[in-house]
Design a protein around this motif. Structure first.
Motif, PDB file in Angstrom:
ATOM      1  N   ASP A 226       6.916   7.512  -4.788  1.00 25.79           N
ATOM      2  CA  ASP A 226       6.896   6.430  -5.777  1.00 25.79           C
ATOM      3  C   ASP A 226       7.924   5.355  -5.441  1.00 25.79           C
ATOM      4  OD1 ASP A 226       4.903   7.745  -7.152  1.00 25.79           O
ATOM      5  OD2 ASP A 226       6.219   8.512  -8.741  1.00 25.79           O
ATOM      6  N   ALA A 227       9.101   5.787  -4.984  1.00 23.15           N
ATOM      7  CA  ALA A 227      10.152   4.824  -4.640  1.00 23.15           C
ATOM      8  C   ALA A 227       9.731   3.961  -3.458  1.00 23.15           C
ATOM      9  CB  ALA A 227      11.449   5.560  -4.318  1.00 23.15           C
ATOM     10  N   LEU A 228       9.082   4.579  -2.469  1.00 23.84           N
ATOM     11  CA  LEU A 228       8.635   3.802  -1.309  1.00 23.84           C
ATOM     12  C   LEU A 228       7.502   2.861  -1.697  1.00 23.84           C
ATOM     13  CD1 LEU A 228       9.130   3.346   1.689  1.00 23.84           C
ATOM     14  CD2 LEU A 228       7.375   5.063   2.177  1.00 23.84           C
ATOM     15  N   ASN A 229       6.599   3.319  -2.544  1.00 16.76           N
ATOM     16  CA  ASN A 229       5.498   2.457  -2.990  1.00 16.76           C
ATOM     17  C   ASN A 229       6.022   1.258  -3.773  1.00 16.76           C
ATOM     18  OD1 ASN A 229       3.444   3.995  -1.849  1.00 16.76           O
ATOM     19  ND2 ASN A 229       3.241   5.305  -3.658  1.00 16.76           N
ATOM     20  N   ALA A 230       7.167   1.435  -4.411  1.00 21.32           N
ATOM     21  CA  ALA A 230       7.780   0.323  -5.149  1.00 21.32           C
ATOM     22  C   ALA A 230       8.492  -0.644  -4.209  1.00 21.32           C
ATOM     23  CB  ALA A 230       8.763   0.859  -6.189  1.00 21.32           C
ATOM     24  N   HIS A 231       8.625  -0.250  -2.939  1.00 25.73           N
ATOM     25  CA  HIS A 231       9.273  -1.086  -1.919  1.00 25.73           C
ATOM     26  C   HIS A 231       8.372  -1.127  -0.681  1.00 25.73           C
ATOM     27  CE1 HIS A 231      12.564   0.401  -4.483  1.00 25.73           C
ATOM     28  NE2 HIS A 231      13.183  -0.719  -4.204  1.00 25.73           N
ATOM     29  N   PRO A 232       7.180  -1.700  -0.802  1.00 23.69           N
ATOM     30  CA  PRO A 232       6.201  -1.674   0.292  1.00 23.69           C
ATOM     31  C   PRO A 232       6.700  -2.268   1.603  1.00 23.69           C
ATOM     32  CG  PRO A 232       5.605  -3.312  -1.366  1.00 23.69           C
ATOM     33  CD  PRO A 232       6.687  -2.464  -1.959  1.00 23.69           C
ATOM     34  N   SER A 233       7.658  -3.174   1.547  1.00 24.28           N
ATOM     35  CA  SER A 233       8.156  -3.796   2.786  1.00 24.28           C
ATOM     36  C   SER A 233       8.878  -2.788   3.677  1.00 24.28           C
ATOM     37  CB  SER A 233       9.115  -4.943   2.457  1.00 24.28           C
ATOM     38  OG  SER A 233      10.287  -4.471   1.807  1.00 24.28           O
ATOM     39  N   LEU A 234       9.247  -1.631   3.116  1.00 31.63           N
ATOM     40  CA  LEU A 234       9.986  -0.638   3.885  1.00 31.63           C
ATOM     41  C   LEU A 234       9.094   0.355   4.622  1.00 31.63           C
ATOM     42  CD1 LEU A 234      12.853   0.288   1.369  1.00 31.63           C
ATOM     43  CD2 LEU A 234      12.965  -1.255   3.340  1.00 31.63           C
ATOM     44  N   LYS A 235       7.822   0.401   4.291  1.00 32.60           N
ATOM     45  CA  LYS A 235       6.939   1.397   4.886  1.00 32.60           C
ATOM     46  C   LYS A 235       6.865   1.251   6.406  1.00 32.60           C
ATOM     47  CE  LYS A 235       4.043   2.054   0.796  1.00 32.60           C
ATOM     48  NZ  LYS A 235       2.667   2.032   0.224  1.00 32.60           N
ATOM     49  N   GLY A 236       7.171   2.339   7.088  1.00 34.82           N
ATOM     50  CA  GLY A 236       7.106   2.349   8.541  1.00 34.82           C
ATOM     51  C   GLY A 236       8.257   1.672   9.253  1.00 34.82           C
ATOM     52  N   GLY A 264      17.025  12.220   8.702  1.00 29.71           N
ATOM     53  CA  GLY A 264      15.878  13.111   8.601  1.00 29.71           C
ATOM     54  C   GLY A 264      15.047  12.835   7.367  1.00 29.71           C
ATOM     55  N   PHE A 265      15.708  12.550   6.258  1.00 29.10           N
ATOM     56  CA  PHE A 265      14.986  12.251   5.020  1.00 29.10           C
ATOM     57  C   PHE A 265      14.106  11.017   5.188  1.00 29.10           C
ATOM     58  CE2 PHE A 265      14.510   9.994   1.018  1.00 29.10           C
ATOM     59  CZ  PHE A 265      14.048  10.994   0.167  1.00 29.10           C
ATOM     60  N   LEU A 266      14.661   9.959   5.769  1.00 28.65           N
ATOM     61  CA  LEU A 266      13.882   8.741   5.966  1.00 28.65           C
ATOM     62  C   LEU A 266      12.689   9.012   6.872  1.00 28.65           C
ATOM     63  CD1 LEU A 266      16.760   6.116   6.451  1.00 28.65           C
ATOM     64  CD2 LEU A 266      15.409   6.556   4.383  1.00 28.65           C
ATOM     65  N   ALA A 267      12.902   9.798   7.932  1.00 26.33           N
ATOM     66  CA  ALA A 267      11.831  10.089   8.883  1.00 26.33           C
ATOM     67  C   ALA A 267      10.688  10.867   8.235  1.00 26.33           C
ATOM     68  CB  ALA A 267      12.390  10.879  10.068  1.00 26.33           C
ATOM     69  N   ARG A 268      11.027  11.710   7.249  1.00 24.66           N
ATOM     70  CA  ARG A 268      10.000  12.530   6.590  1.00 24.66           C
ATOM     71  C   ARG A 268       9.357  11.832   5.395  1.00 24.66           C
ATOM     72  NH1 ARG A 268      14.195  16.039   7.102  1.00 24.66           N
ATOM     73  NH2 ARG A 268      14.631  15.990   4.858  1.00 24.66           N
ATOM     74  N   ASN A 269       9.844  10.654   5.070  1.00 28.36           N
ATOM     75  CA  ASN A 269       9.368  10.011   3.838  1.00 28.36           C
ATOM     76  C   ASN A 269       8.913   8.570   4.023  1.00 28.36           C
ATOM     77  OD1 ASN A 269       9.829  11.913   1.334  1.00 28.36           O
ATOM     78  ND2 ASN A 269      11.560  12.245   2.714  1.00 28.36           N
ATOM     79  N   GLY A 270       8.120   8.353   5.059  1.00 29.86           N
ATOM     80  CA  GLY A 270       7.434   7.074   5.199  1.00 29.86           C
ATOM     81  C   GLY A 270       8.095   6.013   6.046  1.00 29.86           C
ATOM     82  N   PHE A 271       9.287   6.301   6.581  1.00 29.28           N
ATOM     83  CA  PHE A 271       9.953   5.344   7.462  1.00 29.28           C
ATOM     84  C   PHE A 271       9.650   5.704   8.918  1.00 29.28           C
ATOM     85  CE2 PHE A 271      12.175   4.906   3.553  1.00 29.28           C
ATOM     86  CZ  PHE A 271      12.748   3.641   3.530  1.00 29.28           C
ATOM     87  N   GLY A 272       9.862   4.748   9.817  1.00 30.34           N
ATOM     88  CA  GLY A 272       9.724   5.032  11.230  1.00 30.34           C
ATOM     89  C   GLY A 272      11.038   5.570  11.779  1.00 30.34           C
ATOM     90  N   VAL A 273      11.022   5.988  13.025  1.00 30.61           N
ATOM     91  CA  VAL A 273      12.230   6.475  13.695  1.00 30.61           C
ATOM     92  C   VAL A 273      12.448   5.621  14.933  1.00 30.61           C
ATOM     93  CG1 VAL A 273      13.349   8.415  14.857  1.00 30.61           C
ATOM     94  CG2 VAL A 273      11.853   8.839  12.900  1.00 30.61           C
TER      95      VAL A 273
END
Length: 374
Positions: A226-236, A264-273
């Motif tokens: 939900d937090a990532l969906n509220a910040h779509p510019s951060l996806k990937g 690790g949290f960012l990598a598992r939750n919709g961000f790129g590495v």
């Protein structure tokens, strides 16, 4: 206590020296806790040399959900197998965030680590933990000051039935001392390298609540989505969580590997590495590494450079990075995509996500990241 993490230790790394401009021009080291600092440097938070934590192979403790809540219960970890004879009623925890698992499941521990990093009012308790204690109508547990390592005498006074340390940098010596007090659930593989999900799985099983632990993992995943969906510019987006080298050495850039719970949290939750993070993670068991800036092109796919630093000094930190001949060539720095968390406030601590900090501060954390892209 993150005594030795990669942590951040090795915990905190030890050593994580993060870019932070003080009132002068120096940079300062920041870890997510005193434990973190110890981990990376191989020293206790008080500066005393300690033995290195073990790298174990008990990944089975986290690989799959376990619905077995029967006792005696056996839990594997880096130092062997711990047997818990009966369902614990007196739960003690050491190191960062382990206490948040029983609290999130409605059980107040009898003792827990005193918060020294990110504590905003000096009471030794993070705000999200205090909110939960209040909601449960529970008193503040005994607080263990781990500045100079785990205070086994203080832990002993709480008369625990189990000691939770699945996210920690326990050394063999510390584990052995605590084991004389009660059954100890140590980390499964790497010091300060336990994911939040694994911490929840191990700790909830130890206290006889594995099913509730699995539900907590699902609930937190929904919070994160939900937090990532509220910040779509951060996806990937590829976020480099790091700093310049120790004591302002701009010839190096340090950053958390995905062994660490932050990256690790960012990598598992919709961000790129970032490619360099993926490459360096494969080479090491450490949670934090430093690399030379001579091949700055290795950082070309970094979208956001995230670091800790004194509040209100964001512009100064960005200015320093942009003035360096090599670091200024990093696209994220050149475009001004630099996100600075506070140096020692609750939000900075919440960047190391935990069961209770996610509902409290994940949206605020993502706000900081998203603002850097504007």
């Amino acid at each position: 206590m993150r005594t030795i993490r990669a942590s951040l230790a090795a915990a905190a790394v030890a050593a994580m020296s993060l870019t932070a401009c003080s009132s002068g021009d120096s940079t300062s080291s920041a870890s997510t806790s005193s434990q973190s600092t110890s981990a990376a440097s191989g020293k206790s938070a008080g500066g005393k040399a300690t033995a290195q934590p073990k790298v174990g192979k008990a990944s089975a403790s986290c690989d799959a959900p376990s619905g077995d809540a029967s006792y005696p219960m056996k839990i594997e970890h880096a130092y062997g197998t711990t047997t818990i004879p009966a369902k614990p009623t007196r739960i003690a925890t050491v190191a960062w965030a382990n206490h948040e698992v029983p609290l999130a499941l409605g059980v107040a521990p009898v003792g827990m680590s005193k918060a020294t990093w990110g504590d905003d009012d000096g009471d030794g308790v993070m705000p999200w933990v205090q909110e939960k204690l209040t909601a449960l109508g529970a008193q503040t547990p005994a607080l263990f000051d781990e500045t100079d390592g785990v205070p086994d005498t203080e832990v002993f006074k709480t008369k625990p039935d189990v000691i939770l340390a699945s996210y920690s940098g326990l050394t063999q010596e510390q584990y052995d001392k605590l084991s004389k007090i009660g059954p100890v659930v140590a980390y499964p593989e790497r010091a300060w390298g336990t994911s939040m999900e694994c911490m929840i799985r191990m700790n909830s099983k130890a206290i006889g609540m594995p099913a509730q632990g699995e539900q907590l993992i699902k609930d937190l995943k929904k919070h994160s989505d939900d937090a990532l969906n509220a910040h779509p510019s951060l996806k990937g987006k590829n976020v480099l969580f790091g700093s310049t080298g120790t004591k302002g050495d701009f010839s190096k850039i340090g950053f958390y590997t995905t062994h660490d719970s932050r990256a690790g949290f960012l990598a598992r939750n919709g961000f790129g590495v970032p490619k360099i993070v993926a490459e360096e993670t494969k080479k090491t068991d450490q949670f934090f590494v430093e690399v030379s800036t001579e091949k700055i092109e290795r950082f070309d796919d970094v979208d956001v450079f995230l670091t800790y630093g004194p509040e209100k000094d964001n512009a100064k930190i960005a200015g320093k990075l942009k003035k360096d001949e090599l670091i200024s060539q990093m696209p994220a720095v050149k475009k001004g995509r630099i996100a600075v968390l506070g140096y020692s406030n609750p939000l900075a601590a919440a960047a190391n996500p935990s069961p209770l900090s996610i509902p409290w501060g994940l949206n605020k954390y993502y706000d900081v990241l998203a603002d850097s892209l504007k």
